[in-house]
Design an enzyme around this catalytic site. Structure first.
Site, PDB file in Angstrom:
ATOM      1  N   ALA A 158       0.864  -1.287   0.164  1.00 59.61           N
ATOM      2  CA  ALA A 158      -0.069  -0.137   0.083  1.00 59.61           C
ATOM      3  C   ALA A 158       0.940   0.992   0.005  1.00 59.61           C
ATOM      4  O   ALA A 158       1.838   1.317   0.775  1.00 59.61           O
ATOM      5  CB  ALA A 158      -0.603   0.028   1.323  1.00 59.61           C
ATOM      6  N   GLY A 182       0.298   1.326  -3.403  1.00 56.80           N
ATOM      7  CA  GLY A 182       0.179   0.850  -4.694  1.00 56.80           C
ATOM      8  C   GLY A 182       1.096   1.161  -5.768  1.00 56.80           C
ATOM      9  O   GLY A 182       1.090   0.968  -7.102  1.00 56.80           O
ATOM     10  N   GLY A 183       1.867   2.294  -5.362  1.00 54.12           N
ATOM     11  CA  GLY A 183       2.870   3.103  -6.323  1.00 54.12           C
ATOM     12  C   GLY A 183       3.810   2.112  -7.070  1.00 54.12           C
ATOM     13  O   GLY A 183       3.976   1.945  -8.109  1.00 54.12           O
ATOM     14  N   LYS A 184       4.667   1.551  -6.012  1.00 54.15           N
ATOM     15  CA  LYS A 184       5.477   0.592  -6.476  1.00 54.15           C
ATOM     16  C   LYS A 184       4.994  -0.671  -7.207  1.00 54.15           C
ATOM     17  O   LYS A 184       5.534  -1.314  -8.317  1.00 54.15           O
ATOM     18  CB  LYS A 184       6.622   0.215  -5.395  1.00 54.15           C
ATOM     19  CG  LYS A 184       7.444   1.543  -4.995  1.00 54.15           C
ATOM     20  CD  LYS A 184       8.347   0.872  -3.931  1.00 54.15           C
ATOM     21  CE  LYS A 184       9.224   2.080  -3.578  1.00 54.15           C
ATOM     22  NZ  LYS A 184       8.414   3.104  -2.765  1.00 54.15           N
ATOM     23  N   CYS A 219      12.651   4.170   2.494  1.00 56.78           N
ATOM     24  CA  CYS A 219      12.831   5.631   2.268  1.00 56.78           C
ATOM     25  C   CYS A 219      13.314   6.219   3.413  1.00 56.78           C
ATOM     26  O   CYS A 219      12.995   7.162   4.001  1.00 56.78           O
ATOM     27  CB  CYS A 219      11.043   6.123   1.973  1.00 56.78           C
ATOM     28  SG  CYS A 219      10.162   6.080   3.278  1.00 56.78           S
TER      29      CYS A 219
END
Length: 465
Positions: free
Chosen positions: A119, A121-123, A238
């Site tokens: 979550a 969901g970008g990657k 990150c």
């Protein structure tokens, strides 16, 4: 570190960066963390939409479909986003598409991909756009609310070969050797998000780093058995500190016998290198690249791998009932190449289409995990009526002639996305209609002639303008 004083940043973080990077580079990093974040988007190559919907987009060096924007539009008021034409994502995170492309270019055969901490969901969507055709993408999220957001974003992206699970990664201990690539974008102390998220500054502490490192080790131990021998694990955070980055990668390599892969990206991209020469890795640093902080390393599991975990797992005993029913033949005509799909009914009466080539994997995952979405929700039976599913409207597998279509202008599209009543063009056939914006499906309405029922999902509607 002397002036300027970085009031916004935790003092101990600034001190740690000075020790890790050196005074000069730490100052450059902290200066960058005080500047506004860069806005960027990644286009969906499966949904034709030009970048002219944005003002002067600039390409992201390491992503074919990524673009930086000079300012931040009101994305919520762009129907293209709700149709899945693009995803708002930090430029650094877009590297996942390039990594997956490099790991799968040998023969182009479909692979099984797991994003263990997926979550929002970008990657995952970046990986989907880079996977060989017909590959399976499995996305897991522990937090229930975030898992629903993940499912929403994957539905909008429109790729049919997906499974979304919600729960602890421990479940994947019991699914051995089925994934070619496992991605772990691990929960971390968030140092790379400090200019983007005030909470990242407020919550930071050395104790948080230790807590995150323990969680990262647990997740890696959980998912390692699910990776096939010779497969690749993509580990990312990150954050900037070595404890959660290089040290974590070294620990995993030592525990499992995995090798760390050098991706050998072009130096002109300006991506920073690992802080340790024996751990090839990527470091996106805000003072070096136009994006947020990101660490990424790729490990390859040995062909004759040893697992550091015991083999005595008990399968999760979960009942997955299905409603006995005869499948309405008409739903096959709603998708392209229907012979490539298996159709199944869920316990609550939803007919789903799932790629036949991955049904065995789906059954193994269903046995151990809580599956909250898979394939395409084709329709729900309500009496004699077949109500088409929203994921069908947004799926790239929907047949072009499955339903009549009605084009909406911007004002009408926003009304539809607020789940208000929309007036359809004269002559629109009665029944279920796909409403579109700029040629992209937004969802369904049921045209009753004198009015139409808006079928946009209630929980997805735009609440504020």
């Amino acid at each position: 570190m002397d002036k300027p004083v970085f009031e916004r940043l935790p003092k101990e973080f600034v001190s740690n960066m000075a020790q890790t990077l050196g005074e000069a580079e730490a100052r450059n990093l902290c200066d960058a963390l005080m500047r506004p974040p860069v806005v960027s988007v990644r286009m969906n190559p499966s949904k034709l939409c030009g970048t002219d919907i944005f003002d002067t987009p600039q390409p992201v060096e390491w992503c074919d479909h990524g673009f930086r924007l000079p300012d931040r539009p009101r994305f919520t008021l762009m129907p293209h986003m709700h149709a899945g034409a693009f995803y708002v994502q930090d430029a650094s995170s877009m590297i996942m598409a390039e990594v997956v492309k490099r790991l799968t270019t040998d023969n182009g055969t479909p692979v099984c991909y797991l994003d263990a901490c997926a979550a929002p969901g970008g990657k995952t969507t970046a990986a989907i756009s880079a996977l060989p055709p017909h590959s399976l993408a499995v996305a897991n999220e522990f937090v229930p609310q975030r898992a629903q957001i993940l499912r929403e974003n994957l539905i909008k992206w429109g790729y049919p070969s997906t499974i979304v699970t919600q729960g602890d990664t421990e479940a994947y201990k019991r699914i051995e050797g089925i994934f070619d690539i496992v991605a772990v974008d691990a929960p971390c102390s968030g140092e790379g998000m400090m200019r983007k998220d005030e909470e990242a500054c407020r919550q930071w502490s050395p104790g948080l780093i230790s807590q995150c490192a323990a969680m990262q080790r647990e997740i890696l131990e959980n998912v390692w058995p699910a990776l096939r021998p010779g497969g690749y694990l993509v580990y990312s955070t990150c954050t900037f500190n070595k404890t959660e980055n290089e040290n974590m990668v070294r620990w995993l390599a030592n525990e499992t016998g995995a090798s760390v892969i050098d991706l050998e990206l072009p130096p002109e991209w300006g991506i920073g290198a690992s802080l340790d020469s024996d751990i090839p890795a990527l470091r996106f640093m805000p003072h070096m690249t136009e994006g947020e902080g990101l660490f990424l390393a790729v490990l390859r599991k040995a062909e004759t791998a040893r697992d550091s975990l015991p083999k005595s797992y008990k399968s999760k005993k979960t009942k997955h009932g299905s409603k006995p029913s005869k499948m309405p033949e008409i739903i096959k005509s709603w998708i392209k190449n229907d012979s490539a799909y298996t159709f199944r009914a869920t316990a609550d009466g939803i007919w789903q289409a799932f790629p036949t080539m991955h049904t065995d994997t789906l059954q193994r995952i269903i046995k151990e995990c809580t599956v909250i979405g898979c394939g395409i929700d084709m329709c729900m039976e309500k009496g004699r009526d077949l109500v088409p599913g929203h994921s069908l409207a947004l799926s790239t597998a929907m047949a072009d002639d499955a339903f009549p279509r009605a084009a909406l202008d911007t004002e009408q599209a926003l009304s539809y996305l607020r789940r208000e009543t929309v007036t359809l063009p004269q002559g629109t056939p009665k029944g279920y209609v796909v409403v579109t914006y700029d040629g992209l499906p937004l969802g369904f309405v049921k045209n009753l002639g004198n009015r139409s029922n808006n079928l946009y999902p209630q929980q997805w509607r735009i609440r504020h303008l």
